[in-house]
Design a protein around this motif. Sequence first.
Motif, PDB file in Angstrom:
ATOM      1  N   ASN A 233      32.876  89.923 -38.528  1.00 49.75           N
ATOM      2  CA  ASN A 233      32.732  88.614 -37.874  1.00 49.75           C
ATOM      3  C   ASN A 233      33.635  88.496 -36.649  1.00 49.75           C
ATOM      4  OD1 ASN A 233      30.940  86.492 -39.136  1.00 49.75           O
ATOM      5  ND2 ASN A 233      31.950  87.256 -40.967  1.00 49.75           N
ATOM      6  N   GLN A 234      34.866  88.966 -36.806  1.00 53.74           N
ATOM      7  CA  GLN A 234      35.819  88.898 -35.693  1.00 53.74           C
ATOM      8  C   GLN A 234      35.322  89.713 -34.502  1.00 53.74           C
ATOM      9  OE1 GLN A 234      39.377  87.405 -35.366  1.00 53.74           O
ATOM     10  NE2 GLN A 234      37.801  86.137 -36.260  1.00 53.74           N
ATOM     11  N   LYS A 238      33.258  85.798 -33.411  1.00 48.65           N
ATOM     12  CA  LYS A 238      33.383  84.515 -34.117  1.00 48.65           C
ATOM     13  C   LYS A 238      34.846  84.080 -34.151  1.00 48.65           C
ATOM     14  CE  LYS A 238      29.020  84.632 -35.351  1.00 48.65           C
ATOM     15  NZ  LYS A 238      28.596  85.320 -36.551  1.00 48.65           N
ATOM     16  N   SER A 243      34.739  82.964 -39.074  1.00 45.00           N
ATOM     17  CA  SER A 243      34.750  84.261 -39.784  1.00 45.00           C
ATOM     18  C   SER A 243      35.142  84.061 -41.247  1.00 45.00           C
ATOM     19  CB  SER A 243      35.753  85.220 -39.130  1.00 45.00           C
ATOM     20  OG  SER A 243      35.449  85.431 -37.778  1.00 45.00           O
TER      21      SER A 243
END
Length: 288
Positions: A233-234, A238, A243
């Motif tokens: 996610n990072q 995001k 995240s």
Amino acid sequence: MKNILSIQSHVVFGHAGNGAAEFPMRRLGVNVWPLNTVQFSNHTQYRQWKGSVMPATHLVDIADGIADIDELKRCDAVLSGYMGSPEQGNAIIEIVKKVKKVSPNAIYFCDPVMGHPEKGCFVAPGVAEFLCNVALPMSDMMAPNLLELEELNGKQRINNVDEAILACRELCKRGPKVILVKHLSRAGYQNDRFEMLLVTKNEAWHIHRPLVDFGVRQPVGVGDMTSGLFLANQLLGKSLVESFEHTTSAVYAVMLETLQRDEYELQLVAAQDEIAKPTQWFSAKRID
Ligand SMILES: Nc1ncnc2c1ncn2[C@@H]1O[C@H](COP(=O)(O)OP(=O)(O)O)[C@@H](O)[C@H]1O
Ligand SMILES: Cc1ncc(COP(=O)(O)O)c(C=O)c1O
Ligand SMILES: [Mg+2]
């Protein structure tokens, strides 16, 4: 496309280590370069397994091979998990340094897997010390569970959320900028919820999801999947909070699918659409 060099265990049957993190990360849309620290038949909580621990030199060799074809510079993150020996830990640190040299913005995400002897997860002697003394100051993000957080923080017992935040802030002073406490267990607010914390120097966020009742046979690999999803996610750009929320929601969906199918191994393939887009969303709350 972002690239994650994921250095973790591999199990042929079932899901733990890379076997729990690789597919969910790819399903979110990042490339994974799996580098396996061990190849076992199955995870160690079956209490019996066959297979081998890779020599530490093998790990560096593989990274050097990628450097030799001039592709190491495209590495955006190194993720490390279960280490078979402290020598492997040193090899991983050597790899992190090599990656950062050619890819200066790459991040090192360390999941400090220390095992739970009482749960049947075994980690070689010296690995915990290595994680505390060598990996912690080198890492940009870390994802301990409560016991691992206590160990990293000088074995001091953590009794509640405030103490957990303080412990995370101590770690932040020594290296990592982000600490994801991936299981607060007895230090959480409620014992009938599964709780996690996200702590930086200036912020702390709390999230909780319902407990899924597996009885005594808890699925394994949840921590590995959690770290992998958060990092993916990072890298997808995001925010920290999004995240954190997505990771919680996706992991919960996998746990539910696993229970509904009455399986012990995580049902990653069956739950893949839920991993990408969880139907039930959990929101984090800022607590500091
Ligand atoms: N929603 C949930 N309900 C019940 N158990 C859960 C839930 N989410 C995770 N778990 C279990 O909680 C445990 C988390 O383990 P822990 O040792 O704290 O972290 P890790 O997975 O890194 O080892 C695992 O046994 C996992 O199967
Ligand atoms: C080979 C292997 N890798 C990784 C893990 C860590 O799994 P978890 O994510 O549940 O901490 C285990 C736990 O038993 C394991 O046996
Ligand atoms: Mg773990």
